[in-house]
Write a protein that holds these residues in place. Structure first.
Motif, mmCIF file in Angstrom:
data_model
loop_
_atom_site.group_PDB
_atom_site.id
_atom_site.type_symbol
_atom_site.label_atom_id
_atom_site.label_comp_id
_atom_site.label_asym_id
_atom_site.label_seq_id
_atom_site.Cartn_x
_atom_site.Cartn_y
_atom_site.Cartn_z
ATOM 1 N N LEU A 1 -6.024 -2.013 6.045
ATOM 2 C CA LEU A 1 -5.155 -2.019 4.876
ATOM 3 C C LEU A 1 -5.783 -2.721 3.688
ATOM 4 N N ARG A 2 -6.747 -3.573 3.927
ATOM 5 C CA ARG A 2 -7.430 -4.220 2.810
ATOM 6 C C ARG A 2 -8.110 -3.190 1.931
ATOM 7 N N ASP A 3 -8.668 -2.158 2.560
ATOM 8 C CA ASP A 3 -9.369 -1.103 1.815
ATOM 9 C C ASP A 3 -8.556 0.182 1.713
ATOM 10 N N ASN A 4 -7.263 0.094 2.068
ATOM 11 C CA ASN A 4 -6.372 1.259 1.942
ATOM 12 C C ASN A 4 -6.733 2.382 2.907
ATOM 13 N N ASP A 5 -7.441 2.070 3.957
ATOM 14 C CA ASP A 5 -7.892 3.064 4.922
ATOM 15 C C ASP A 5 -6.790 3.335 5.946
ATOM 16 N N GLY A 6 -6.287 4.545 5.957
ATOM 17 C CA GLY A 6 -5.281 4.950 6.934
ATOM 18 C C GLY A 6 -3.851 4.913 6.436
ATOM 19 N N VAL A 7 -3.639 4.447 5.201
ATOM 20 C CA VAL A 7 -2.270 4.297 4.699
ATOM 21 C C VAL A 7 -1.600 5.654 4.509
ATOM 22 N N ARG A 8 -2.343 6.638 4.049
ATOM 23 C CA ARG A 8 -1.746 7.964 3.871
ATOM 24 C C ARG A 8 -1.222 8.504 5.192
ATOM 25 N N GLY A 9 -1.931 8.219 6.270
ATOM 26 C CA GLY A 9 -1.454 8.645 7.580
ATOM 27 C C GLY A 9 -0.140 7.987 7.950
ATOM 28 N N VAL A 10 0.034 6.717 7.560
ATOM 29 C CA VAL A 10 1.302 6.034 7.806
ATOM 30 C C VAL A 10 2.421 6.726 7.046
ATOM 31 N N PHE A 11 2.170 7.042 5.773
ATOM 32 C CA PHE A 11 3.179 7.769 5.001
ATOM 33 C C PHE A 11 3.538 9.085 5.669
ATOM 34 N N ASP A 12 2.541 9.824 6.127
ATOM 35 C CA ASP A 12 2.788 11.115 6.761
ATOM 36 C C ASP A 12 3.693 10.957 7.986
ATOM 37 N N ARG B 1 0.814 -1.213 0.000
ATOM 38 C CA ARG B 1 0.000 0.000 0.000
ATOM 39 C C ARG B 1 0.852 1.270 0.000
ATOM 40 N N LEU B 2 2.034 1.193 0.606
ATOM 41 C CA LEU B 2 2.892 2.373 0.665
ATOM 42 C C LEU B 2 3.619 2.639 -0.646
ATOM 43 N N LEU B 3 3.922 1.596 -1.405
ATOM 44 C CA LEU B 3 4.727 1.768 -2.608
ATOM 45 C C LEU B 3 4.166 2.816 -3.577
ATOM 46 N N PRO B 4 2.871 2.777 -3.920
ATOM 47 C CA PRO B 4 2.369 3.802 -4.849
ATOM 48 C C PRO B 4 2.445 5.212 -4.282
ATOM 49 N N ILE B 5 2.316 5.350 -2.962
ATOM 50 C CA ILE B 5 2.384 6.684 -2.357
ATOM 51 C C ILE B 5 3.802 7.221 -2.442
ATOM 52 N N PHE B 6 4.776 6.398 -2.084
ATOM 53 C CA PHE B 6 6.170 6.839 -2.201
ATOM 54 C C PHE B 6 6.484 7.257 -3.627
ATOM 55 N N GLN B 7 6.088 6.420 -4.567
ATOM 56 C CA GLN B 7 6.389 6.707 -5.964
ATOM 57 C C GLN B 7 5.682 7.981 -6.428
ATOM 58 N N GLY B 8 4.450 8.189 -5.967
ATOM 59 C CA GLY B 8 3.722 9.400 -6.314
ATOM 60 C C GLY B 8 4.359 10.656 -5.748
ATOM 61 N N GLU B 9 5.091 10.500 -4.655
ATOM 62 C CA GLU B 9 5.789 11.631 -4.036
ATOM 63 C C GLU B 9 7.210 11.775 -4.561
ATOM 64 N N GLY B 10 7.563 10.953 -5.540
ATOM 65 C CA GLY B 10 8.903 11.049 -6.117
ATOM 66 C C GLY B 10 9.990 10.427 -5.272
ATOM 67 N N VAL B 11 9.629 9.510 -4.384
ATOM 68 C CA VAL B 11 10.595 8.838 -3.513
ATOM 69 C C VAL B 11 10.992 7.510 -4.154
ATOM 70 N N SER B 12 12.262 7.340 -4.434
ATOM 71 C CA SER B 12 12.780 6.094 -4.997
ATOM 72 C C SER B 12 12.911 5.053 -3.887
ATOM 73 N N VAL B 13 12.334 3.858 -4.113
ATOM 74 C CA VAL B 13 12.200 2.870 -3.041
ATOM 75 C C VAL B 13 12.802 1.524 -3.439
ATOM 76 N N ALA B 14 13.301 0.805 -2.435
ATOM 77 C CA ALA B 14 13.656 -0.610 -2.566
ATOM 78 C C ALA B 14 13.087 -1.328 -1.344
ATOM 79 N N VAL B 15 12.986 -2.651 -1.430
ATOM 80 C CA VAL B 15 12.327 -3.427 -0.373
ATOM 81 C C VAL B 15 13.164 -4.654 -0.016
ATOM 82 N N ILE B 16 13.256 -4.927 1.275
ATOM 83 C CA ILE B 16 13.854 -6.165 1.781
ATOM 84 C C ILE B 16 12.814 -6.850 2.653
#
Length: 202
Positions: free
Chosen positions: A179-190, A21-36
């Motif tokens: 997280l199933r419905d993407n509710d609250g994910v933007r707050g996590v990013f913030d 759920r976070l990946l599209p938000i990071f990418q939309g904000e121009g943040v380059s991401v990798a995952v482990i």
């Protein structure tokens, strides 16, 4: 050097879903991401993220800890540090998300490994978890209480959970998500943006 974000919590709480759920938000904000991702003796979570279509599969690494999941994020994080260094050298990401293998409430991340970390619990696992006050609940930079949509189906008292979380973490942030419905994910990013000083307003 990339900002390193830890995501921990028990099996099935929603850690991998949070990453997705976070990946599209990071990418939309121009943040380059990798995952482990960390698992005991499988690469299941990393393969799931690679298949998601949300990130270049080459930017996702799986770590098999081969021992208690917290070992590779706290006692001896060297295998994760090696994975971080590989991703930094190859892709120079702004941020690396490090998902712990599913563990109990005592799991914490080493400060050698991450700059900031979130701990995820879920309502379906029982409404007494915040009262048990494990290290993850108490010490994480952010506590995420997930699956709030299931509270009514498992006889969990959401109001009591909120009150118990407030008592356990009076000076630390907590968020309630579905997280199933993407509710609250933007707050996590913030919270990540604030906690890791990205230099942009959250």
């Amino acid at each position: 050097m990339a900002v390193r974000i830890g995501i921990g919590g028990p099996v099935g709480c929603g850690k991998t879903r949070l990453v997705e759920r976070l990946l599209p938000i990071f990418q939309g904000e121009g943040v380059s991401v990798a995952v482990i991702t960390n698992d005991l003796v499988t690469l299941e979570d990393s393969e799931r993220v690679r298949r998601s279509g949300l990130i270049d599969p080459e930017r996702v690494l799986g770590v098999e800890s081969g021992a208690c999941p917290h070992t590779a994020i706290r006692e001896d994080p060297s295998v994760n540090i090696e994975a971080v260094e590989y991703l930094e050298a190859r892709f120079a990401p702004d941020l690396i998300m490090i998902e712990s293998g599913g563990d109990n409430l005592a799991a914490t991340f080493s400060s050698e490994l991450v700059d900031w970390w979130a701990f995820v619990i879920d309502v379906a696992a029982g409404d007494d978890i915040p009262r048990k006050r494990g290290l993850g609940v108490l010490r994480a930079d952010l506590l995420i209480v997930n699956k709030i949509d299931l509270a009514c189906h498992v006889d969990a008292d959401l109001d009591r959970i909120r009150a118990d979380v407030a008592r356990a973490r009076p000076d630390r942030p907590s968020l309630f998500t579905n997280l199933r419905d993407n509710d609250g994910v933007r707050g996590v990013f913030d919270e990540i943006a604030r906690g890791t000083l990205f230099g942009r307003a959250a």
